[in-house]
Design a protein around this motif. Structure first.
Motif, PDB file in Angstrom:
ATOM      1  N   LEU A 162      47.154  71.453  79.070  1.00 47.16           N
ATOM      2  CA  LEU A 162      46.083  70.278  79.266  1.00 47.16           C
ATOM      3  C   LEU A 162      44.655  70.620  78.922  1.00 47.16           C
ATOM      4  CD1 LEU A 162      46.128  67.742  81.032  1.00 47.16           C
ATOM      5  CD2 LEU A 162      45.343  68.909  83.032  1.00 47.16           C
ATOM      6  N   GLY A 163      44.286  71.887  79.328  1.00 45.71           N
ATOM      7  CA  GLY A 163      42.965  72.210  78.736  1.00 45.71           C
ATOM      8  C   GLY A 163      42.565  72.099  77.449  1.00 45.71           C
ATOM      9  N   LEU A 164      43.615  72.615  76.707  1.00 45.22           N
ATOM     10  CA  LEU A 164      43.335  72.715  75.243  1.00 45.22           C
ATOM     11  C   LEU A 164      43.531  71.437  74.599  1.00 45.22           C
ATOM     12  CD1 LEU A 164      45.331  75.918  74.377  1.00 45.22           C
ATOM     13  CD2 LEU A 164      42.811  75.657  74.232  1.00 45.22           C
ATOM     14  N   SER A 165      44.615  70.618  74.826  1.00 49.28           N
ATOM     15  CA  SER A 165      44.508  69.282  74.626  1.00 49.28           C
ATOM     16  C   SER A 165      43.402  68.516  74.777  1.00 49.28           C
ATOM     17  CB  SER A 165      45.811  68.446  75.390  1.00 49.28           C
ATOM     18  OG  SER A 165      46.933  69.128  74.942  1.00 49.28           O
ATOM     19  N   LEU A 166      42.781  68.532  76.059  1.00 48.78           N
ATOM     20  CA  LEU A 166      41.420  67.999  76.231  1.00 48.78           C
ATOM     21  C   LEU A 166      40.095  68.344  75.380  1.00 48.78           C
ATOM     22  CD1 LEU A 166      39.755  65.893  78.427  1.00 48.78           C
ATOM     23  CD2 LEU A 166      39.271  67.837  79.648  1.00 48.78           C
ATOM     24  N   LEU A 167      40.339  69.741  75.400  1.00 47.89           N
ATOM     25  CA  LEU A 167      39.225  70.253  74.360  1.00 47.89           C
ATOM     26  C   LEU A 167      39.483  69.601  73.200  1.00 47.89           C
ATOM     27  CD1 LEU A 167      37.224  72.555  74.390  1.00 47.89           C
ATOM     28  CD2 LEU A 167      38.781  73.925  73.634  1.00 47.89           C
ATOM     29  N   PHE A 168      40.526  69.789  72.335  1.00 47.70           N
ATOM     30  CA  PHE A 168      40.910  68.969  70.953  1.00 47.70           C
ATOM     31  C   PHE A 168      40.422  67.837  70.908  1.00 47.70           C
ATOM     32  CE2 PHE A 168      43.574  73.066  70.273  1.00 47.70           C
ATOM     33  CZ  PHE A 168      42.651  73.706  69.617  1.00 47.70           C
ATOM     34  N   TRP A 169      40.818  66.924  71.864  1.00 53.83           N
ATOM     35  CA  TRP A 169      40.640  65.591  71.912  1.00 53.83           C
ATOM     36  C   TRP A 169      39.043  65.307  72.072  1.00 53.83           C
ATOM     37  CZ3 TRP A 169      38.230  62.414  75.403  1.00 53.83           C
ATOM     38  CH2 TRP A 169      38.131  60.867  75.246  1.00 53.83           C
ATOM     39  N   LEU A 170      38.381  66.135  72.902  1.00 56.53           N
ATOM     40  CA  LEU A 170      36.660  65.935  72.867  1.00 56.53           C
ATOM     41  C   LEU A 170      36.229  66.326  71.552  1.00 56.53           C
ATOM     42  CD1 LEU A 170      35.898  67.226  76.175  1.00 56.53           C
ATOM     43  CD2 LEU A 170      35.766  64.892  75.460  1.00 56.53           C
ATOM     44  N   PHE A 171      36.704  67.463  70.843  1.00 51.56           N
ATOM     45  CA  PHE A 171      36.265  67.804  69.688  1.00 51.56           C
ATOM     46  C   PHE A 171      36.507  66.809  68.563  1.00 51.56           C
ATOM     47  CE2 PHE A 171      36.655  70.420  65.461  1.00 51.56           C
ATOM     48  CZ  PHE A 171      35.337  70.833  65.653  1.00 51.56           C
ATOM     49  N   SER A 172      37.754  65.951  68.420  1.00 48.55           N
ATOM     50  CA  SER A 172      37.944  65.241  67.412  1.00 48.55           C
ATOM     51  C   SER A 172      37.262  63.917  67.856  1.00 48.55           C
ATOM     52  CB  SER A 172      39.461  64.884  67.436  1.00 48.55           C
ATOM     53  OG  SER A 172      39.879  64.204  68.469  1.00 48.55           O
ATOM     54  N   HIS A 173      37.119  63.500  69.082  1.00 45.28           N
ATOM     55  CA  HIS A 173      36.575  62.356  69.427  1.00 45.28           C
ATOM     56  C   HIS A 173      34.819  62.406  68.904  1.00 45.28           C
ATOM     57  CE1 HIS A 173      35.218  58.794  71.743  1.00 45.28           C
ATOM     58  NE2 HIS A 173      34.158  59.508  72.222  1.00 45.28           N
ATOM     59  N   PHE A 174      33.957  63.503  69.297  1.00 51.19           N
ATOM     60  CA  PHE A 174      32.630  63.718  68.928  1.00 51.19           C
ATOM     61  C   PHE A 174      32.619  63.892  67.420  1.00 51.19           C
ATOM     62  CE2 PHE A 174      32.257  64.615  73.448  1.00 51.19           C
ATOM     63  CZ  PHE A 174      31.440  63.526  73.695  1.00 51.19           C
ATOM     64  N   ARG A 175      33.706  64.337  66.649  1.00 50.82           N
ATOM     65  CA  ARG A 175      33.678  64.547  65.282  1.00 50.82           C
ATOM     66  C   ARG A 175      33.599  63.174  64.509  1.00 50.82           C
ATOM     67  NH1 ARG A 175      35.914  69.383  61.853  1.00 50.82           N
ATOM     68  NH2 ARG A 175      34.899  68.800  60.088  1.00 50.82           N
ATOM     69  N   ARG A 176      33.875  62.298  64.977  1.00 49.30           N
ATOM     70  CA  ARG A 176      34.073  60.736  64.092  1.00 49.30           C
ATOM     71  C   ARG A 176      32.786  60.149  63.963  1.00 49.30           C
ATOM     72  NH1 ARG A 176      38.558  58.109  67.712  1.00 49.30           N
ATOM     73  NH2 ARG A 176      40.056  59.769  67.416  1.00 49.30           N
TER      74      ARG A 176
END
Length: 77
Positions: free
Chosen positions: A63-77
């Motif tokens: 759950l933590g890694l999924s949230l981290l990767f989602w945040l990373f991809s969200h701010f990368r756009r």
């Protein structure tokens, strides 16, 4: 975008992640919970063997890694 700027941005993100992980590991013993010893982790102690399956720890880390990767991809756009 300039490739060097993109590289610099990536290195900054990786550096911040490393600092956060290091802080978590350093202060991890003072937290009210311990990863690897959460309620719900399966431990079976036999006479000569011990079987340990950290199912809840795996779910929390996932759950933590999924949230981290989602945040990373969200701010990368």
């Amino acid at each position: 975008m300039d490739p060097l700027r993109e590289l610099g941005r990536t290195l900054l993100v990786v550096g911040v992640l490393l600092v956060l992980i290091g802080t978590f590991l350093y202060f991890g013993g003072k937290l009210p919970f311990r990863l690897g010893a959460l309620p719900g982790d399966i431990v079976h102690r036999g006479e000569h063997t011990t079987f340990y399956f950290p199912i809840v720890t795996c779910l929390v880390l996932s759950l933590g890694l999924s949230l981290l990767f989602w945040l990373f991809s969200h701010f990368r756009r």
